[in-house]
Design an enzyme around this catalytic site. Structure first.
Site, PDB file in Angstrom:
ATOM      1  N   HIS A 114      -1.435  -5.666   1.759  1.00  0.00           N
ATOM      2  CA  HIS A 114      -2.671  -6.297   1.427  1.00  0.00           C
ATOM      3  C   HIS A 114      -2.507  -7.564   0.921  1.00  0.00           C
ATOM      4  O   HIS A 114      -1.540  -7.741  -0.024  1.00  0.00           O
ATOM      5  CB  HIS A 114      -3.544  -5.523   0.286  1.00  0.00           C
ATOM      6  CG  HIS A 114      -4.808  -6.622  -0.020  1.00  0.00           C
ATOM      7  ND1 HIS A 114      -5.891  -6.759   0.717  1.00  0.00           N
ATOM      8  CD2 HIS A 114      -4.833  -7.293  -1.389  1.00  0.00           C
ATOM      9  CE1 HIS A 114      -6.677  -7.524   0.177  1.00  0.00           C
ATOM     10  NE2 HIS A 114      -6.124  -7.918  -0.928  1.00  0.00           N
ATOM     11  N   LYS A 154       0.638  -1.220  -0.032  1.00  0.00           N
ATOM     12  CA  LYS A 154      -0.031  -0.098   0.026  1.00  0.00           C
ATOM     13  C   LYS A 154       0.884   1.210   0.141  1.00  0.00           C
ATOM     14  O   LYS A 154       1.955   1.201   0.151  1.00  0.00           O
ATOM     15  CB  LYS A 154      -0.943   0.018   1.262  1.00  0.00           C
ATOM     16  CG  LYS A 154      -1.702  -1.371   1.194  1.00  0.00           C
ATOM     17  CD  LYS A 154      -2.698  -1.167   2.423  1.00  0.00           C
ATOM     18  CE  LYS A 154      -3.280  -2.336   2.529  1.00  0.00           C
ATOM     19  NZ  LYS A 154      -4.379  -2.265   4.241  1.00  0.00           N
TER      20      LYS A 154
END
Ligand code: UDP
Ligand code: MG
Length: 162
Positions: free
Chosen positions: A126, A20
């Protein structure tokens, strides 16, 4: 031997992993890639992209009723993300183990979030949470021709061949 090769092929999985914007800005790309690579998983797709807010909302559609949804999608679309597909036996479940618990305060030391992040809203990475989401997320982020199938030299050493 043929049976073992077939079993190996059947167990082969792919998962979607993203670094991210906080992980990218903090200079953690190589650290994170290296943890998956050294484990023995195989990188089959990678790109750097700034997702739009709408794209982030699609990626996190399962969470749209949650109070943090809007802020989460704003954050994911706030800067460059490294989108990847990793392949290997058990990579979906074990990838989540390498990543650690959602809240870095609860992630074990030795995991990516446990070692490298502090709060849930800035947990740097993620990973798909199961076979169905892995398939959906790979299809959302990548076109089929962006996925590269190849045999890695180390495969026979990782999995054995007899
Ligand atoms: N998240 C958050 N607050 C929460 C729970 C989750 O900001 O209370 C964020 C966090 O960045 C997390 C993402 O929402 O990684 C997606 O949540 P999920 O429950 O799917 O966790 P993950 O699969 O990333 O571990
Ligand atoms: Mg999730």
């Amino acid at each position: 031997m043929l049976q073992e090769q077939e079993a190996h092929a059947a167990a082969m999985e792919r998962t979607f992993i993203a670094i991210k914007p906080d992980g990218v800005q903090r200079g953690l790309i190589s650290e994170i890639v290296s943890r998956f690579e050294r484990k023995g998983f195989k990188l089959v797709a990678i790109k750097i992209v700034v997702p739009s807010k709408g794209f982030a909302e699609k990626h996190y559609h399962d969470l749209k009723e949650r109070p943090f949804f809007n802020g989460l999608c704003d954050f994911l679309s706030s800067g460059p993300v490294i989108a990847m597909v990793w392949e290997g036996e058990g990579v979906i479940k074990y990838g989540r183990k390498l990543i650690g618990a959602t809240d870095p305060q609860k992630s074990e030391p030795g995991t990516i979030r446990g070692d490298l992040a502090v709060v849930v809203g800035r947990n740097i990475i993620h990973g798909s949470d199961g076979p169905e989401t892995a398939k959906d997320e790979i299809n959302l982020w990548f076109k089929p021709d962006e996925l590269v199938s190849y045999t890695s030299n180390s495969e026979k050493w990782l999995y054995g061949d007899n």
